[in-house]
Motif scaffolding. Structure first.
Motif, PDB file in Angstrom:
ATOM      1  N   LYS A 445       0.814  -1.214   0.000  1.00 31.45           N
ATOM      2  CA  LYS A 445       0.000   0.000   0.000  1.00 31.45           C
ATOM      3  C   LYS A 445       0.849   1.266   0.000  1.00 31.45           C
ATOM      4  O   LYS A 445       0.439   2.306  -0.506  1.00 31.45           O
ATOM      5  CB  LYS A 445      -0.922  -0.041   1.224  1.00 31.45           C
ATOM      6  CG  LYS A 445      -1.886   1.107   1.344  1.00 31.45           C
ATOM      7  CD  LYS A 445      -2.923   0.856   2.437  1.00 31.45           C
ATOM      8  CE  LYS A 445      -2.280   0.681   3.799  1.00 31.45           C
ATOM      9  NZ  LYS A 445      -3.308   0.542   4.875  1.00 31.45           N
ATOM     10  N   THR A 508      -4.880   4.957  -0.995  1.00 29.79           N
ATOM     11  CA  THR A 508      -4.829   3.809  -0.083  1.00 29.79           C
ATOM     12  C   THR A 508      -6.215   3.222   0.156  1.00 29.79           C
ATOM     13  O   THR A 508      -6.356   2.006   0.332  1.00 29.79           O
ATOM     14  CB  THR A 508      -4.187   4.211   1.253  1.00 29.79           C
ATOM     15  OG1 THR A 508      -4.901   5.320   1.814  1.00 29.79           O
ATOM     16  CG2 THR A 508      -2.733   4.609   1.061  1.00 29.79           C
ATOM     17  N   ASP A 509      -7.248   4.063   0.150  1.00 31.49           N
ATOM     18  CA  ASP A 509      -8.620   3.564   0.312  1.00 31.49           C
ATOM     19  C   ASP A 509      -9.007   2.663  -0.860  1.00 31.49           C
ATOM     20  O   ASP A 509      -9.617   1.598  -0.668  1.00 31.49           O
ATOM     21  CB  ASP A 509      -9.608   4.729   0.407  1.00 31.49           C
ATOM     22  CG  ASP A 509      -9.542   5.446   1.750  1.00 31.49           C
ATOM     23  OD1 ASP A 509      -8.926   4.883   2.685  1.00 31.49           O
ATOM     24  OD2 ASP A 509     -10.078   6.564   1.852  1.00 31.49           O
ATOM     25  N   GLU A 512      -7.271  -0.678  -0.506  1.00 33.74           N
ATOM     26  CA  GLU A 512      -7.906  -1.536   0.501  1.00 33.74           C
ATOM     27  C   GLU A 512      -9.230  -2.110   0.003  1.00 33.74           C
ATOM     28  O   GLU A 512      -9.566  -3.263   0.284  1.00 33.74           O
ATOM     29  CB  GLU A 512      -8.107  -0.747   1.791  1.00 33.74           C
ATOM     30  CG  GLU A 512      -6.794  -0.442   2.510  1.00 33.74           C
ATOM     31  CD  GLU A 512      -6.974   0.515   3.672  1.00 33.74           C
ATOM     32  OE1 GLU A 512      -8.093   1.044   3.837  1.00 33.74           O
ATOM     33  OE2 GLU A 512      -5.994   0.747   4.418  1.00 33.74           O
ATOM     34  N   GLN A 515      -8.406  -4.832  -2.442  1.00 30.87           N
ATOM     35  CA  GLN A 515      -7.888  -5.982  -1.694  1.00 30.87           C
ATOM     36  C   GLN A 515      -9.031  -6.780  -1.070  1.00 30.87           C
ATOM     37  O   GLN A 515      -9.064  -8.014  -1.137  1.00 30.87           O
ATOM     38  CB  GLN A 515      -6.926  -5.493  -0.621  1.00 30.87           C
ATOM     39  CG  GLN A 515      -6.064  -6.573   0.010  1.00 30.87           C
ATOM     40  CD  GLN A 515      -5.037  -5.983   0.960  1.00 30.87           C
ATOM     41  OE1 GLN A 515      -5.380  -5.170   1.825  1.00 30.87           O
ATOM     42  NE2 GLN A 515      -3.784  -6.375   0.799  1.00 30.87           N
ATOM     43  N   LYS A 516      -9.976  -6.049  -0.486  1.00 33.70           N
ATOM     44  CA  LYS A 516     -11.137  -6.711   0.143  1.00 33.70           C
ATOM     45  C   LYS A 516     -11.993  -7.410  -0.918  1.00 33.70           C
ATOM     46  O   LYS A 516     -12.454  -8.542  -0.717  1.00 33.70           O
ATOM     47  CB  LYS A 516     -11.975  -5.690   0.902  1.00 33.70           C
ATOM     48  CG  LYS A 516     -13.162  -6.297   1.659  1.00 33.70           C
ATOM     49  CD  LYS A 516     -13.920  -5.228   2.420  1.00 33.70           C
ATOM     50  CE  LYS A 516     -15.045  -5.854   3.258  1.00 33.70           C
ATOM     51  NZ  LYS A 516     -16.002  -6.608   2.434  1.00 33.70           N
TER      52      LYS A 516
END
Length: 522
Positions: A445, A508-509, A512, A515-516
């Motif tokens: 990240k 970064t949001d 994430e 990634q989720k």
């Protein structure tokens, strides 16, 4: 004795009735069949997304076979068998490294890249993905990555043109300069017409043809020699005569030499034409199924290619008088062509030789398309005409296919070019420039745009400069450029990213969320 239906030359002798060569007839039918698929794909290509990524609707089987076929170019049936024919099983370390690298690429990159590109403005190309992944406000990252694609793919395309030219030269007994155009035009035609869908559909047919040829040929070489026992005896005699241990996986190899051969596997993480297949899959689940299909296909093909080179060495030692002038005059890359023409009925030989063209066409077509998309999507649409219509973009993509192909043909004019050497350099270029960037962009990240830029430039420059800056007699000069290029690029990314300001919260949001989404899709 070879089986009746494969060896007998008195059945179906259409050539005697009409003056036709069965090998050439079969070969020609194959070419027009591929062009026909390209015409069919034309009617399914509505916009740039269709032309570049097939609308992201490829199923698991087509994804697997297309990824495999676009990966394994003419070097699989010419370069690798030729290397093993010349040096023995020590060259098999290339196959070992590729197998491991491909599996890790499917396992760690495929699904993540499919999801992450969708979350980053539904990116259609690697440069576009990098641009959005790192949230750059300027276009430098996009321009540099697209430029790297054009440079190394033009060299890579040249390797396919060389392989195709050597095949047409052997088959039609024409001079190299004429054969160059025949081989290239066969691929350009369906890529120009049908784009990504044509490339993917033809890849599926071509992958099937390649595995058929690679598994069938070694079996009949062994049979023609007299069986496994006779094969062992011939190999021993060849080793004594040449004073080489062809069966030794470590013959004359140093640790760095073996690492250089195995390091081919690192290249997978940065190959745009393979990564594009992951991006085009319809779902992560399709990619999980595709991994099993593709790896099975790949292992069988690599084993077959190594076997052709190794058994071919034994065959031509035992039957030295049957080798053509090309093979005798240090053209080991033609060993598969010679075995096909000597051992099989002309109709079957035509099918087997079509497999070489299939390997060339499948990779060359994909490379032409990726290079075209870099110009169309990353340069033209990004900076020259942002509001260009889809129809305009698709036709520009087609024109760029012709331009890049012309440059590749110009590079390939030297008939002394070796297929494996051209592939080796381009493979290292992509693996070093893009491999570390792709891997770290999916797992770290904290990575920044400055880090990505540093990694790309460091990897690409190292590949070009490594052997030029070192004395040729130096042991380090023999190390495959991939190793220092990949390592230096990864170090540059980490150091520069840590020295740079942290990425914005929005970046970064998105990371994430992607990634989720990936873990939820498993």
């Amino acid at each position: 004795m070879l089986p009746f239906f494969l060896n007998i030359r008195t059945i179906f002798r259409v050539d005697r009735m009409f003056g036709l060569d069965p090998t050439i007839v079969t070969f020609t039918i194959y070419i027009f069949g591929m062009i026909g698929i390209g015409v069919a794909a034309y009617y399914y290509t509505k916009d740039l997304s269709d032309y570049i990524l097939g609308g992201r609707r490829l199923g698991s089987f087509v994804t697997a076979m297309s990824a495999g076929a676009s990966d394994m170019s003419g070097w699989l049936l010419m370069g690798l068998p030729g290397a093993v024919y010349l040096s023995g099983l020590v060259e098999g370390w290339i196959a070992i490294g590729l197998t491991l690298g491909a599996y890790l690429n499917w396992l760690f990159v495929a699904g993540r890249l499919r999801v992450y590109t969708e979350f980053n403005h539904n990116a259609l190309t690697l440069p576009e993905y990098f641009h959005h992944r790192f949230g750059t406000r300027h276009n430098a990252l996009k321009i540099v990555s697209a430029s790297i694609i054009l440079v190394f793919f033009t060299i890579y395309c040249a390797s396919g043109v060389v392989a195709g030219a050597k095949l047409f030269q052997n088959l039609f007994s024409i001079d190299y300069s004429t054969a160059l155009w025949y081989g290239a035009l066969a691929t350009i035609a369906y890529t120009f017409i049908g784009g990504f869908l044509a490339v993917s559909w033809t890849d599926t047919v071509q992958a099937t043809l390649m595995i058929f040829a690679l598994l069938l040929t070694p079996v009949f070489v062994v049979i023609s020699i007299g069986g496994v026992d006779d094969l062992q005896s011939v190999v021993q005699q060849a080793e004594m005569s040449a004073q080489k241990e062809f069966t030794d996986l470590f013959r004359g190899a140093t640790i760095m030499g073996l690492l250089s051969l195995a390091a081919w596997g690192l290249g997978y993480f940065g190959q745009p034409h393979i990564l594009a297949r992951f991006m085009a899959a319809d779902s992560v689940h399709s990619l999980n199924k595709a991994r099993k299909i593709s790896m099975t296909w790949m292992v069988l093909c690599l084993v077959g290619a190594v076997a052709i080179g190794f058994f071919g060495m034994a065959y031509f030692y035992a039957n030295a008088n049957t080798a053509s002038a090309a093979l005798v005059n240090h053209e080991p890359e033609q060993v598969f062509i010679e075995l096909s023409r000597l051992l099989f009925n002309p109709w079957i030989a035509g099918i087997l030789l079509s497999a070489i063209l299939a390997a060339v066409m499948s990779t060359l077509s994909c490379q032409l398309l990726i290079s075209s998309s870099a110009i169309t999507e990353d340069f033209y649409k990004g900076y020259i005409r942002p509001k260009a219509s889809e129809k305009e973009l698709v036709w520009l993509g087609r024109i760029m296919v012709l331009v890049i192909a012309a440059i590749a043909i110009w590079i390939a004019q030297d008939q002394n070019n070796k297929v494996l050497k051209l592939v080796e350099f381009a493979w290292a270029g992509f693996g070093s420039a893009f491999g570390p960037v792709v891997l770290l962009s999916l797992f770290w990240k904290r990575m920044t745009s400055s880090g990505a830029m540093a990694g790309m430039l460091t990897g690409a420059i190292t590949v070009f400069a490594w052997k030029e800056c070192l004395p040729q007699e130096s042991e380090w000069a023999q190390v495959y450029e991939m190793i220092p290029g990949f390592v230096f690029a990864a170090i540059a990314i980490i150091i520069v990213s840590l020295l740079s300001a942290k990425p914005d919260a929005a970046i970064t949001d998105t990371f994430e969320k992607a990634q989720k989404a990936y873990h939820d899709a498993l």
